[in-house]
Design a protein around this motif. Sequence first.
Motif, PDB file in Angstrom:
ATOM      1  N   ALA A 262       0.777  -1.323   0.114  1.00 22.66           N
ATOM      2  CA  ALA A 262      -0.188   0.273   0.041  1.00 22.66           C
ATOM      3  C   ALA A 262       0.649   1.419   0.166  1.00 22.66           C
ATOM      4  CB  ALA A 262      -1.002   0.167   1.296  1.00 22.66           C
ATOM      5  N   ARG A 263       2.081   0.978   1.239  1.00 23.72           N
ATOM      6  CA  ARG A 263       2.515   2.519   0.279  1.00 23.72           C
ATOM      7  C   ARG A 263       3.381   2.673  -0.318  1.00 23.72           C
ATOM      8  NH1 ARG A 263       3.348   0.342   5.319  1.00 23.72           N
ATOM      9  NH2 ARG A 263       5.133  -1.093   5.227  1.00 23.72           N
ATOM     10  N   ALA A 264       4.233   1.677  -0.984  1.00 27.14           N
ATOM     11  CA  ALA A 264       4.671   1.769  -2.323  1.00 27.14           C
ATOM     12  C   ALA A 264       4.188   2.038  -3.586  1.00 27.14           C
ATOM     13  CB  ALA A 264       5.257   0.350  -2.933  1.00 27.14           C
ATOM     14  N   ALA A 265       2.647   1.106  -3.408  1.00 26.92           N
ATOM     15  CA  ALA A 265       1.536   1.995  -4.722  1.00 26.92           C
ATOM     16  C   ALA A 265       1.085   3.643  -3.710  1.00 26.92           C
ATOM     17  CB  ALA A 265       0.001   1.367  -4.173  1.00 26.92           C
ATOM     18  N   GLU A 266       1.320   4.188  -3.320  1.00 26.93           N
ATOM     19  CA  GLU A 266       0.437   5.298  -2.747  1.00 26.93           C
ATOM     20  C   GLU A 266       1.890   6.180  -4.020  1.00 26.93           C
ATOM     21  OE1 GLU A 266      -1.381   8.034   0.495  1.00 26.93           O
ATOM     22  OE2 GLU A 266       0.248   6.761   1.092  1.00 26.93           O
ATOM     23  N   ALA A 267       3.086   5.528  -3.386  1.00 26.58           N
ATOM     24  CA  ALA A 267       4.259   6.593  -4.213  1.00 26.58           C
ATOM     25  C   ALA A 267       3.939   6.698  -5.033  1.00 26.58           C
ATOM     26  CB  ALA A 267       5.832   5.866  -3.290  1.00 26.58           C
ATOM     27  N   SER A 268       3.266   5.619  -5.867  1.00 28.30           N
ATOM     28  CA  SER A 268       3.769   5.444  -7.086  1.00 28.30           C
ATOM     29  C   SER A 268       2.524   5.701  -8.098  1.00 28.30           C
ATOM     30  CB  SER A 268       3.741   4.026  -7.852  1.00 28.30           C
ATOM     31  OG  SER A 268       5.511   3.320  -7.343  1.00 28.30           O
ATOM     32  N   GLY A 269       1.770   5.891  -7.524  1.00 25.54           N
ATOM     33  CA  GLY A 269       0.021   6.351  -7.852  1.00 25.54           C
ATOM     34  C   GLY A 269      -0.508   5.484  -8.326  1.00 25.54           C
TER      35      GLY A 269
END
Length: 689
Positions: A262-269
């Motif tokens: 989730a954290r990586a996805a948020e940073a990647s849009g």
Amino acid sequence: MPQPWSESDAEAFVEIYAAHGVPDDLALRTYSARLLGRVPALVMHGGGNTSVKTTVRDVFDAEVPVLCVKGSGWDLATIEPEGHPAVRLEPLRALRSLRALSDEAMVNAQRQNLMDTTAPNPSVETLLHAFLPHKFVDHTHSIAVCAVADQPNAEALAREIWGGRVGVVPYIMPGFSLAKAAAEAFEQDPSVEGLILLKHGVFSFGDTARESYERMLSLVEAAARHLGKASPTYAALALPGPVAPARAIAGDALAAVRGSLARAAEASGAATRWILDRRSNGEIDRLLADPMLDELARRGVSTPDHVLRTKGWPLVLPPAPTVGALDGWIEEADRRLAAFVDGYRAYFARNDARSAHPKTMLDPLPRLVAIPGLGLVGVGKSSGDAAVAADIGEAWAATVLRAEAVGRFEPIDEADLFDIEYWSLEQAKLGKAADKPLARHVVVVTGGAGVIGLATARAFAAEGAEIALLDLDGVRTRAAAAAVSARALGLACDVTDPASVSAAFARVCETFGGVDVVVSNAGAALTGAMADLSDERLRASFELNFFAHQSVAREAVRLMRLQGQGGALLFNVSKQAVNPGPDFGAYGTSKAALLALVRQYALEHGRDGIRVNAVNADRIRSGLLTGEMIATRSAARGVSEADYMSGNLLGLEVRAEDVAQAFVASARLMRTTGNVLTVDGGAVPAMMR
């Protein structure tokens, strides 16, 4: 294991489909395609393709030679005759005279020659089927064959294993060029029974469906026998792995992975919620224990089209954490995931730079995660997608082990991998349907086998959520889950036992990766005047109607905080909490305490992004309000049962489905917490304001 050909089964297919106007050869094509599609070691999730050459009548009642070839979107395991759309054969064969043909022109030519323009797009390998002369043609991505085809000396191995039984085709991206190369390889020796496509898979063919099918099995069996000769080398890979973690730690680790994604996805849009599917078996454990795991993982997929489901390589995380070591493990998982994302971006940039037409990068998140001591974890937007990734991960592990046993696992290189991953014809297979409102959410419903619990589960499933039902009777709960959906989880759980609650939530995390919404619904109405109640009976009411909800909420909050994505805690409180009735003191007082618990959780966990809301319902036909109780109460009031059940301002009976919709609405209220939603048709004494 593959099933042997059954003449009686084949005849049954012919007879059944003849009643619907399906010709015999297409019925037999359907039968043998299903035989292949139901063997994961041969075909997985829409992979592979099959065809038959036959004739159909056109609008002038003239016979037209056609190729009936697997259509896009169909799975061989469940294919029907319409899954092999008919394409005019002669125009397809005429294309072979061309020196080159673009993908767009190829697809257009295939669609132009469909006998039914509403049929799905024929397979990207349609021309390969058309250019071969045989009536029946089969193609699979057999694990055993891929373990051979993915070798640096695969052509020499193919000659050693199959001799003159096969033609060998070098790796070429599917499409026109591969079709021409395959036809040329066949024509060098028309006596061959099949073709080995290096780094790809195997084709077999024959004049009958049975001949082509049995040739496929024979070619695959020859590869398996060769691999079996290397069993001493293969056995050497059975290295001792880490001790498997306790179930609770496994569940926590997966919830932590979900949070990292989730954290990586948020940073990647990208979308931030993902569903997980963990797999572990002897072969997976052996591969994940290999000291070369990181290097093996980076080599690529076992057959090209798997890149669509798992990307080119898995994310490799540290060995599963032990008790007390989770925080440090999460930090390392975050670091490795960030490195994976950076690596994917670099991979895209390197390969997009050589593309004639610049591409748009897909999200850079992994679809397969390797955790030594825990297993391979599929990642997807739904449990179905996560399961597909996990299934392909299992096949990848099996292929790597077998390939390493006889030499070196060396699949297609990075450039070819990129070309397949970003090939529009392959991306079209995945579909781009919009998510339902609660897709990517995991919903746990306690009291899930009851009337309200089951209705609630169905309502959330209709919104796209993944469902886990908890209830005391495991058999009833599993049956209830099956009634919700094929992928819903049903677990036995005694909500009055904190250990049982923890174990159940750990199982949910192992199955789906975490928890997003909890409907704490289990309860029972213990009756009796307060002065006449025994302490034992009153305590029993509080154990179920208060303390059990506390155990459920405590475990849910712990996991939600671990995921770091917020969530929703929803409680079935009952109108008794605010409008007590005579002789319901044990129930009303415990429910009043529950309402206070709801407000306390809302107060304390808003900072965690956790919304906490309640539903107060009244007069719902269920295990609490039985037919006998309805009859007694209506008789005591001198009204009919129908009038009793509709005794509210709206004059309507309130159903379990209405309560379920209230829970769904509460879950979707993203900026509401501490709320009580009343579902009673309008009962003035129970109004909150």
